[in-house]
Design an enzyme around this catalytic site. Structure first.
Site, PDB file in Angstrom:
ATOM      1  N   GLY A  17      33.092 -57.464 -45.532  1.00 57.87           N
ATOM      2  CA  GLY A  17      33.059 -56.360 -46.584  1.00 57.87           C
ATOM      3  C   GLY A  17      33.524 -57.308 -48.101  1.00 57.87           C
ATOM      4  O   GLY A  17      32.896 -56.857 -49.021  1.00 57.87           O
ATOM      5  N   GLU A  36      41.328 -65.246 -50.223  1.00 61.21           N
ATOM      6  CA  GLU A  36      41.263 -65.248 -48.727  1.00 61.21           C
ATOM      7  C   GLU A  36      42.259 -66.165 -47.978  1.00 61.21           C
ATOM      8  O   GLU A  36      42.532 -67.357 -48.431  1.00 61.21           O
ATOM      9  CB  GLU A  36      39.818 -65.824 -48.302  1.00 61.21           C
ATOM     10  N   GLN A  37      42.995 -65.629 -46.888  1.00 62.01           N
ATOM     11  CA  GLN A  37      43.950 -66.176 -46.489  1.00 62.01           C
ATOM     12  C   GLN A  37      43.655 -67.640 -45.710  1.00 62.01           C
ATOM     13  O   GLN A  37      44.416 -68.307 -45.562  1.00 62.01           O
ATOM     14  CB  GLN A  37      44.906 -65.261 -45.695  1.00 62.01           C
ATOM     15  N   HIS A  49      25.186 -56.567 -35.369  1.00 59.50           N
ATOM     16  CA  HIS A  49      23.758 -55.815 -35.678  1.00 59.50           C
ATOM     17  C   HIS A  49      23.954 -55.377 -37.237  1.00 59.50           C
ATOM     18  O   HIS A  49      24.927 -55.092 -37.808  1.00 59.50           O
ATOM     19  CB  HIS A  49      23.882 -54.251 -34.828  1.00 59.50           C
ATOM     20  N   ARG A 110      27.118 -63.593 -36.165  1.00 59.56           N
ATOM     21  CA  ARG A 110      28.081 -63.168 -37.281  1.00 59.56           C
ATOM     22  C   ARG A 110      28.346 -64.393 -38.107  1.00 59.56           C
ATOM     23  O   ARG A 110      28.487 -64.102 -39.351  1.00 59.56           O
ATOM     24  CB  ARG A 110      29.384 -62.406 -36.523  1.00 59.56           C
ATOM     25  N   LEU A 132      47.635 -63.099 -49.332  1.00 57.35           N
ATOM     26  CA  LEU A 132      48.463 -62.332 -50.350  1.00 57.35           C
ATOM     27  C   LEU A 132      49.764 -61.845 -49.851  1.00 57.35           C
ATOM     28  O   LEU A 132      49.782 -61.286 -48.411  1.00 57.35           O
ATOM     29  CB  LEU A 132      47.718 -60.683 -50.735  1.00 57.35           C
ATOM     30  N   TYR A 218      22.428 -58.553 -26.450  1.00 60.69           N
ATOM     31  CA  TYR A 218      21.230 -58.784 -27.506  1.00 60.69           C
ATOM     32  C   TYR A 218      21.119 -60.206 -27.690  1.00 60.69           C
ATOM     33  O   TYR A 218      22.148 -60.962 -27.820  1.00 60.69           O
ATOM     34  CB  TYR A 218      21.408 -58.024 -28.645  1.00 60.69           C
ATOM     35  N   ALA A 311      31.147 -53.240 -39.844  1.00 64.52           N
ATOM     36  CA  ALA A 311      30.654 -54.066 -40.962  1.00 64.52           C
ATOM     37  C   ALA A 311      29.586 -53.327 -41.938  1.00 64.52           C
ATOM     38  O   ALA A 311      29.652 -53.603 -43.006  1.00 64.52           O
ATOM     39  CB  ALA A 311      30.191 -55.430 -40.575  1.00 64.52           C
ATOM     40  N   CYS A 312      28.974 -52.834 -41.302  1.00 66.22           N
ATOM     41  CA  CYS A 312      27.703 -52.239 -42.158  1.00 66.22           C
ATOM     42  C   CYS A 312      28.639 -51.289 -43.202  1.00 66.22           C
ATOM     43  O   CYS A 312      28.112 -51.101 -44.375  1.00 66.22           O
ATOM     44  CB  CYS A 312      26.790 -51.408 -41.321  1.00 66.22           C
TER      45      CYS A 312
HETATM   46  P1  FAD Z   1      37.392 -58.279 -41.781  1.00 58.33           P
HETATM   47  O1  FAD Z   1      36.034 -58.727 -41.514  1.00 58.33           O
HETATM   48  O2  FAD Z   1      38.409 -58.015 -41.040  1.00 58.33           O
HETATM   49  O3  FAD Z   1      38.073 -59.304 -42.851  1.00 58.33           O
HETATM   50  C1  FAD Z   1      39.191 -59.176 -43.695  1.00 58.33           C
HETATM   51  C2  FAD Z   1      39.412 -60.433 -44.165  1.00 58.33           C
HETATM   52  O4  FAD Z   1      40.626 -60.435 -44.904  1.00 58.33           O
HETATM   53  C3  FAD Z   1      39.680 -61.732 -43.378  1.00 58.33           C
HETATM   54  O5  FAD Z   1      38.921 -62.601 -43.775  1.00 58.33           O
HETATM   55  C4  FAD Z   1      41.189 -61.854 -43.446  1.00 58.33           C
HETATM   56  O6  FAD Z   1      41.473 -63.230 -43.184  1.00 58.33           O
HETATM   57  C5  FAD Z   1      41.437 -61.546 -44.776  1.00 58.33           C
HETATM   58  N1  FAD Z   1      42.748 -61.197 -45.190  1.00 58.33           N
HETATM   59  C6  FAD Z   1      43.612 -60.269 -44.333  1.00 58.33           C
HETATM   60  N2  FAD Z   1      44.599 -60.216 -45.015  1.00 58.33           N
HETATM   61  C7  FAD Z   1      44.775 -61.100 -46.096  1.00 58.33           C
HETATM   62  C8  FAD Z   1      45.717 -61.255 -47.352  1.00 58.33           C
HETATM   63  N3  FAD Z   1      47.094 -60.704 -46.777  1.00 58.33           N
HETATM   64  N4  FAD Z   1      45.409 -62.133 -47.926  1.00 58.33           N
HETATM   65  C9  FAD Z   1      44.149 -62.506 -47.959  1.00 58.33           C
HETATM   66  N5  FAD Z   1      43.279 -62.466 -47.290  1.00 58.33           N
HETATM   67  C10 FAD Z   1      43.423 -61.645 -46.103  1.00 58.33           C
HETATM   68  N6  FAD Z   1      30.096 -54.007 -37.224  1.00 58.33           N
HETATM   69  C11 FAD Z   1      28.663 -53.976 -37.504  1.00 58.33           C
HETATM   70  O7  FAD Z   1      28.442 -53.655 -38.660  1.00 58.33           O
HETATM   71  N7  FAD Z   1      27.916 -54.231 -36.480  1.00 58.33           N
HETATM   72  C12 FAD Z   1      28.029 -54.706 -35.141  1.00 58.33           C
HETATM   73  O8  FAD Z   1      27.410 -55.043 -34.498  1.00 58.33           O
HETATM   74  C13 FAD Z   1      29.678 -54.888 -35.018  1.00 58.33           C
HETATM   75  N8  FAD Z   1      30.047 -55.350 -33.878  1.00 58.33           N
HETATM   76  C14 FAD Z   1      31.502 -55.365 -33.799  1.00 58.33           C
HETATM   77  C15 FAD Z   1      31.988 -56.059 -32.306  1.00 58.33           C
HETATM   78  C16 FAD Z   1      33.234 -56.109 -32.090  1.00 58.33           C
HETATM   79  C17 FAD Z   1      33.699 -56.848 -30.775  1.00 58.33           C
HETATM   80  C18 FAD Z   1      34.344 -55.874 -33.018  1.00 58.33           C
HETATM   81  C19 FAD Z   1      35.473 -56.106 -32.930  1.00 58.33           C
HETATM   82  C20 FAD Z   1      33.702 -55.396 -34.152  1.00 58.33           C
HETATM   83  C21 FAD Z   1      32.257 -55.187 -34.628  1.00 58.33           C
HETATM   84  N9  FAD Z   1      32.106 -54.590 -35.767  1.00 58.33           N
HETATM   85  C22 FAD Z   1      30.598 -54.583 -35.902  1.00 58.33           C
HETATM   86  C23 FAD Z   1      32.896 -54.393 -37.116  1.00 58.33           C
HETATM   87  C24 FAD Z   1      33.130 -55.217 -37.737  1.00 58.33           C
HETATM   88  O9  FAD Z   1      33.305 -56.661 -37.296  1.00 58.33           O
HETATM   89  C25 FAD Z   1      34.389 -54.830 -38.969  1.00 58.33           C
HETATM   90  O10 FAD Z   1      34.005 -53.715 -39.194  1.00 58.33           O
HETATM   91  C26 FAD Z   1      34.020 -55.883 -40.186  1.00 58.33           C
HETATM   92  O11 FAD Z   1      34.301 -57.081 -39.644  1.00 58.33           O
HETATM   93  C27 FAD Z   1      35.139 -55.289 -41.250  1.00 58.33           C
HETATM   94  O12 FAD Z   1      34.952 -56.160 -42.276  1.00 58.33           O
HETATM   95  P2  FAD Z   1      36.071 -56.149 -43.431  1.00 58.33           P
HETATM   96  O13 FAD Z   1      35.540 -57.056 -44.331  1.00 58.33           O
HETATM   97  O14 FAD Z   1      36.487 -54.771 -43.713  1.00 58.33           O
HETATM   98  O15 FAD Z   1      37.290 -56.880 -42.532  1.00 58.33           O
END
Ligand code: FAD
Length: 381
Positions: A17, A36-37, A49, A110, A132, A218, A311-312
């Site tokens: 995201g 990024e941490q 997906h 991924r 952070l 898949y 993630a979408c």
């Molecule tokens: P995250 O991916 O969690 O990223 C957060 C980032 O912030 C990380 O890099 C972390 O290191 C960083 N961070 C955290 N705290 C700090 C801080 N204090 N300072 C600096 N950096 C920090 N979604 C789909 O769309 N399709 C799928 O097929 C799918 N399959 C999945 C399968 C599994 C088993 C799981 C568990 C999840 C799946 N998801 C899928 C969901 C998806 O992985 C998450 O919704 C998505 O990764 C969220 O993205 P994000 O960027 O919000 O958070």
């Protein structure tokens, strides 16, 4: 005393995201830095997906063709009974998705996706080893303090820092996410063993048992050289401190083996390394932004992964937030954050709810409301 850098927009977290938000904001002409941490990019995770709803966003970023070339293009999402193999639903994707929803539906590693997202960011604005640790809201900026001692004064702060978000904590107070009562096993299977079964594995198939227990399997590459599965299994508790623990083929056998369809048996037999992960959750949040702080993705609406849209939703958030800021300008960030939340809240909450219920595409249904959605053109309200 170290100088405090002044920046316009800080994105906290360079996950799927945050990387999308930084790329989109940069593309739209904003001055944006992402913190990024982690010390560096690591090719983490396994399959994911990406629906046509999000491939349209990657089109804007010039990534659609690259990702389409790497990923697998399933013709269908099949749902099948884990014991009998009976087809419960056949959801058309492939060329149908391209035609009806306006972009391809892909499944991909991924790490491959994330690597492409990271590569398009201006590298001098991507700051690793910046966890952070504190933030202070001031009149005309937010003072950010990082684990390496650096301090930055940011005009706006976008919390893309995942389910344990520190920005969320600042907005809503300290509250650990709730264990959802479900875990998932994740494995990239041994392809030689899988091929030795002589069975033709579908490019995207979800095997279902009672209580919604399932195995989603898949391909993660277009050349079918990688095949992955993730399970969903209800359990009483999660008693480990770590993010995941090792599992085993024997455990897979014990959970899914008895009476399983031969293709499921083949998947279990082809399992060499498998890990298991807890799924965490939160209720829909009352607040998405306050002042100069704003949330997106898992920081804002975490969900169990059963709709393959977490993630979408994070990337859709990033697109709509960028459009809102483009419309209002950063000076009127309050209006932008309101437009963003108003446009996103219902959809993200609906996806969160269906994902948690684990009913998506189990029976024949029309997925157009998810896949045909275009975050780049949807009216902002
Ligand atoms: P995250 O991916 O969690 O990223 C957060 C980032 O912030 C990380 O890099 C972390 O290191 C960083 N961070 C955290 N705290 C700090 C801080 N204090 N300072 C600096 N950096 C920090 N979604 C789909 O769309 N399709 C799928 O097929 C799918 N399959 C999945 C399968 C599994 C088993 C799981 C568990 C999840 C799946 N998801 C899928 C969901 C998806 O992985 C998450 O919704 C998505 O990764 C969220 O993205 P994000 O960027 O919000 O958070």
């Amino acid at each position: 005393m170290t100088a405090i850098d002044r920046i316009d927009i800080a994105v906290i977290g360079a996950g799927l995201g945050g990387a999308a938000a930084a790329a989109l904001l940069n593309e739209a002409g904003f001055s944006v830095d992402v913190f990024e941490q982690a010390p560096e990019f690591v090719r983490l995770g396994a399959g994911i997906h990406i629906g046509p709803n999000v491939m349209k966003i990657f089109r804007t970023l010039g990534l659609e063709d690259r990702l389409a070339a790497i990923g697998s293009h399933p013709d269908h999402w099949f749902s099948r009974d884990g014991m009998t193999g009976e087809y419960l639903s056949r959801i058309r994707l492939g060329d149908f998705a391209l035609r009806e929803y306006g972009a391809p539906y892909i499944t991909i590693h991924r790490g491959d996706l994330h690597a492409e997202q990271i590569a398009i960011l201006p590298q001098d604005r991507l700051h690793f080893s910046h966890g952070l640790t504190d933030l202070e809201e001031r009149d005309d900026h937010v003072l950010l303090t990082f684990s390496n001692g650096r301090q930055v004064a940011a005009g706006l702060v976008i919390g893309a820092d995942g389910i344990n978000s520190m920005i969320r904590e600042k907005l809503l107070g300290v509250e650990k996410p709730r264990f959802s009562g479900w875990i998932g096993h994740r494995a990239l299977v041994d392809m030689d063993k899988l091929r030795a079964t002589g069975l033709e594995y579908e490019a995207c198939v979800k095997w279902w048992w009672s209580q919604s227990r399932h195995i989603m399997a898949y391909a993660t590459k277009g050349d079918a050289s990688e095949y992955y599965y993730v399970t969903g299994v209800p359990v009483d508790s999660w008693d480990h401190d770590t993010g995941f623990v090792d599992s085993s083929r024997e455990e897979m056998e014990a959970i899914f083996g008895a009476g399983a369809h031969p293709m499921v048996r083949g998947l279990i037999d082809a399992t060499t390394e498998v890990t298991k992960w807890p799924f965490w959750n939160r209720d829909p949040m009352s607040l998405w932004s306050r002042g100069r702080l704003c949330l997106l993705g898992d920081a804002c609406h975490p969900m169990r992964p059963h709709m393959a849209q977490g993630a979408c939703m994070a990337i859709e958030d990033a697109a709509v937030l960028t459009r809102a800021l483009t419309l209002t300008g950063t000076a009127d960030y309050r209006s932008a954050f309101t437009l963003y939340e108003n446009t996103r809240r219902d959809r993200a909450t609906k996806v969160q709810t269906i994902s948690n219920a684990n009913t998506w595409l189990k029976q024949p249904e029309d997925p157009a409301w998810v896949y045909a959605y275009d975050p780049m053109t949807v009216p902002l309200h």
